[in-house]
Scaffold this active site. Structure first.
Site, short mmCIF file in Angstrom:
data_model
loop_
_atom_site.label_atom_id
_atom_site.label_comp_id
_atom_site.label_asym_id
_atom_site.label_seq_id
_atom_site.Cartn_x
_atom_site.Cartn_y
_atom_site.Cartn_z
N VAL A 116 -3.40 13.05 -2.75
CA VAL A 116 -2.88 14.20 -1.99
C VAL A 116 -1.54 14.73 -2.52
O VAL A 116 -1.03 15.73 -2.03
CB VAL A 116 -2.77 13.91 -0.46
N TYR A 124 0.83 -1.21 0.00
CA TYR A 124 0.00 0.00 0.00
C TYR A 124 0.87 1.27 0.00
O TYR A 124 0.65 2.19 -0.80
CB TYR A 124 -0.94 -0.01 1.22
N1 GLN Z 1 -0.64 8.07 1.38
C1 GLN Z 1 -1.87 8.67 1.72
C2 GLN Z 1 -2.49 7.94 2.88
O1 GLN Z 1 -2.51 6.77 2.92
C3 GLN Z 1 -2.80 8.65 0.53
C4 GLN Z 1 -4.03 9.44 0.80
C5 GLN Z 1 -4.58 10.21 -0.36
O2 GLN Z 1 -3.98 10.47 -1.40
N2 GLN Z 1 -5.78 10.66 -0.11
O3 GLN Z 1 -2.98 8.48 3.80
#
Ligand code: GLN
Length: 304
Positions: A258, A188
């Site tokens: 994000v 992940y």
């Molecule tokens: N790496 C981020 C997380 O797991 C991804 C979240 C996102 O892009 N909304 O929290």
């Protein structure tokens, strides 16, 4: 249609929007990304591409990767996947634990963190080399063998990923995580850390605009039925709890991350990826959403 002129026009029009959002700062590697980076790529089903600004510069795709994980999980598990994850908008932040508790460990959809942990777990449960498989899959979709995981981002995702750990253990306690928490999170965190340009990303999503088949190679990448379903889940869940407003303003299936990327699909016509790292309060690219709104308005292309 003269997409190049439209992109240039939009590029000028959004200049005044910069400086109003905030670059993701939950990990140092993202906090240092220059806020004014700005790229757009349009890829059409006819095989044409139109690019603007920093369109070739790799950025951290973050939650956009949740679409790749869903696509792989559906390929491996089929419709049974939907017994472990829903397909309704969450109306809550992407990393909410509260909803997961209320709903007894069944995440609302595959595009919030908990849901992506389930799709990633599914992939890991079939494949000991899931990290490698994911990377090869994305390279194939984007036709770019140079796509890489950004190891620095992946490491800090892990270092600061307490909430994702919590969520994974919570899923595990509800019997909704088959594999070892550490193994699932490793994949992940890496998929979040995929570094791809706007052009890589637009290309990787182009088959979803063409009933699952690459208009370039003619290869059927996913069955048409699955492409329809992935697009539907993007339309209803792709921008977290801002999805209603996005559908209202923009009107196309899309997925944000994000890192400041948003990729959209206009079925039968094109895919488009925008990157601008300044985010709104919900975690979506401010300028990115504005660009897509102007694009569907000027071209009169939306699914509605
Ligand atoms: N790496 C981020 C997380 O797991 C991804 C979240 C996102 O892009 N909304 O929290």
């Amino acid at each position: 249609m003269n997409y190049q002129r439209i992109l240039e026009n939009i590029g000028q029009q959004v200049q005044r929007e910069f400086g109003k959002g905030k670059v993701a700062d939950y990990i140092p590697a993202l906090a240092r990304v220059p806020p004014k980076k700005f790229g757009i790529t349009v890829a059409t089903v006819e095989g044409d591409e139109f690019r603007f600004g920093d369109s070739e510069e790799p950025f951290s795709i973050q939650s956009i990767s949740k679409v790749f994980a869903l696509s792989l999980a559906l390929k491996l598990e089929g419709a049974k996947l939907w017994t472990r994850v829903g397909r309704e908008p969450s109306g809550n932040p992407y990393n909410s634990l509260v909803q997961l508790e209320k709903e007894r460990g069944i995440p609302r959809n595959p595009f919030i963190n908990a849901g992506a942990l389930v799709t990633t777990d599914t992939v890991v449960s079939y494949d000991q080399n899931a990290g490698r498989t994911m990377l090869e899959y994305v390279r194939h979709l984007s036709q770019n063998p140079a796509v890489q995981y950004d190891e620095e981002v992946a490491m800090s995702e892990k270092e600061y990923g307490h909430l994702n750990f919590a969520m994974s253990y919570f899923l595990k306690s509800h019997g909704n995580l088959r594999c070892n928490v550490e193994d699932v999170l490793d994949v992940y965190f890496h998929q979040c850390a995929l570094a791809m340009s706007c052009t890589d990303t637009a290309r990787a999503f182009l088959h979803l605009a063409n009933r699952g088949t690459s208009p370039i190679s003619g290869e059927k990448l996913v069955p048409a039925r699955r492409a329809k379903r992935i697009n539907a889940v993007m339309l209803t869940c792709g921008l977290y709890d801002a999805v209603g407003n996005f559908a209202y303003r923009v009107g196309i299936p899309a997925k944000s991350g994000v890192g400041g990327g948003i990729v959209g699909v206009i079925p039968g016509v094109l895919s488009i990826c925008v990157w601008s790292p300044e985010l709104d309060a919900i975690g979506n690219s401010r300028v990115g959403a504005k660009v897509l709104e102007l694009f569907t308005t000027k071209t009169k292309l939306s699914v509605f």
